[in-house]
Design an enzyme around this catalytic site. Structure first.
Site, PDB file in Angstrom:
ATOM      1  CD  GLU A 269      39.764  12.895  54.884  1.00 18.62           C
ATOM      2  OE1 GLU A 269      40.559  13.657  55.469  1.00 18.62           O
ATOM      3  OE2 GLU A 269      39.071  13.250  53.910  1.00 18.62           O
TER       4      GLU A 269
ATOM      5  CB  CYS B  84      38.961  16.284  56.473  1.00 18.22           C
ATOM      6  SG  CYS B  84      40.640  16.969  56.571  1.00 18.22           S
TER       7      CYS B  84
ATOM      8  CE  LYS C 160      36.508  15.993  52.821  1.00 19.66           C
ATOM      9  NZ  LYS C 160      37.913  15.672  52.507  1.00 19.66           N
TER      10      LYS C 160
END
Ligand SMILES: O=C(O)CCC(=O)C(=O)O
Length: 264
Positions: A41, A151, A111
């Site tokens: 990331e 994440c 995301k």
């Protein structure tokens, strides 16, 4: 068997250094036979709201995006390009670009769950600068169906289940846990999501840098569909490899048919 490589690199304040390090890692992993190569990331940019705006790029002309496309075709590999700050229209996203062996973009994941938390000793609000995505992203390499998450997304089991219901065989999760939540939750979450969904899970972190404003945890790992850790990095720069055998996944799904037994 599909050979997978996770490139755990340190993130510097100089974007060019980050791109060079990533490019070198991709070359090395390809030389060692990796077919699918994954980056962490925000591998091109310090994980810090102050940098996201300055480092953001727009498809297709950003330096990082061009480097990833070129590296994929030059090395004849499939690249899951970690994530970078992406500018799209008037917003910024935390975005993973995916390129096939011809250097064509085969997917883009923004995301969905932004990391907005206030831990004792650490406050981080991605939404101070970033906007959330709204679509899941599944890519088929020709050998395996991959689902992408980033994440904090891994904390939302319903997202992973949605991917599994749609036939995903491995979740690839560029991530940057920290030294507070990492020791407590990183391994447990990754193993739990693999067991919940009987999928392989590959999670790729930056290497740890104690001088950074946000200290990434490291410990990139690949977990099998039985919840077993197949391979795991330490905290420093490292490339780790895993041979993915989909017949194991098929066998586990036969033995415990969760998808068939599910009632909701
Ligand atoms: O969930 C966590 O503990 C870390 C999440 C994170 O750092 C992120 O989403 O970038």
């Amino acid at each position: 068997m599909i050979k997978l490589a996770l490139i755990q690199i340190k993130v510097h304040k100089d974007k060019n250094i980050n791109l060079k390090r990533a490019e070198m890692g991709i070359k090395e992993a390809a030389k060692n036979g990796a077919e699918i190569i994954c980056l962490p990331e925000m591998f091109n940019c310090p994980y810090d709201n102050n940098y996201f705006v300055k480092f953001a790029e727009t498809y297709p002309n950003g330096d990082t995006i061009k480097m990833l496309a070129k590296a994929a075709s030059e090395n004849n590999v499939f690249i899951i390009g970690g994530s970078i700050p992406e500018r799209y229209q008037d917003k910024l996203y935390n975005t993973c670009f995916i390129f096939n062996q011809k250097g064509e973009m085969s997917g883009r994941y923004r995301k969905i769950h932004l990391f907005d938390v206030d831990l004792k000793g650490m406050r981080f609000y991605e939404s101070d600068t970033l906007s959330p995505g709204s679509d899941i992203t599944i890519v088929d390499t020709g050998k395996i169906k991959l689902g992408i998450a980033i994440c904090y997304d891994m904390r939302f089991p319903e997202l992973m289940s949605l991917y599994a219901k749609k036939g995903v065989q491995m979740m690839v999760i560029p991530a940057a846990f920290n030294t507070i939540t990492g020791p407590a939750h990183w391994e447990v979450l990754l193993r739990a999501r693999a067991i919940d969904n009987q999928v392989f899970v590959a999670a790729i972190s930056p290497a740890r840098d104690e001088t950074a404003s946000y200290v990434a945890y490291g410990d990139s790992m690949v977990v099998g569909p039985w919840g077993n850790i197949i391979t795991k990095a330490g905290i420093d720069e490292e490339i780790i490899y895993a041979d993915i055998d989909l017949s194991i996944e098929e066998e586990i799904r036969k033995r415990i048919p969760l998808l068939k037994n599910r009632r909701m």
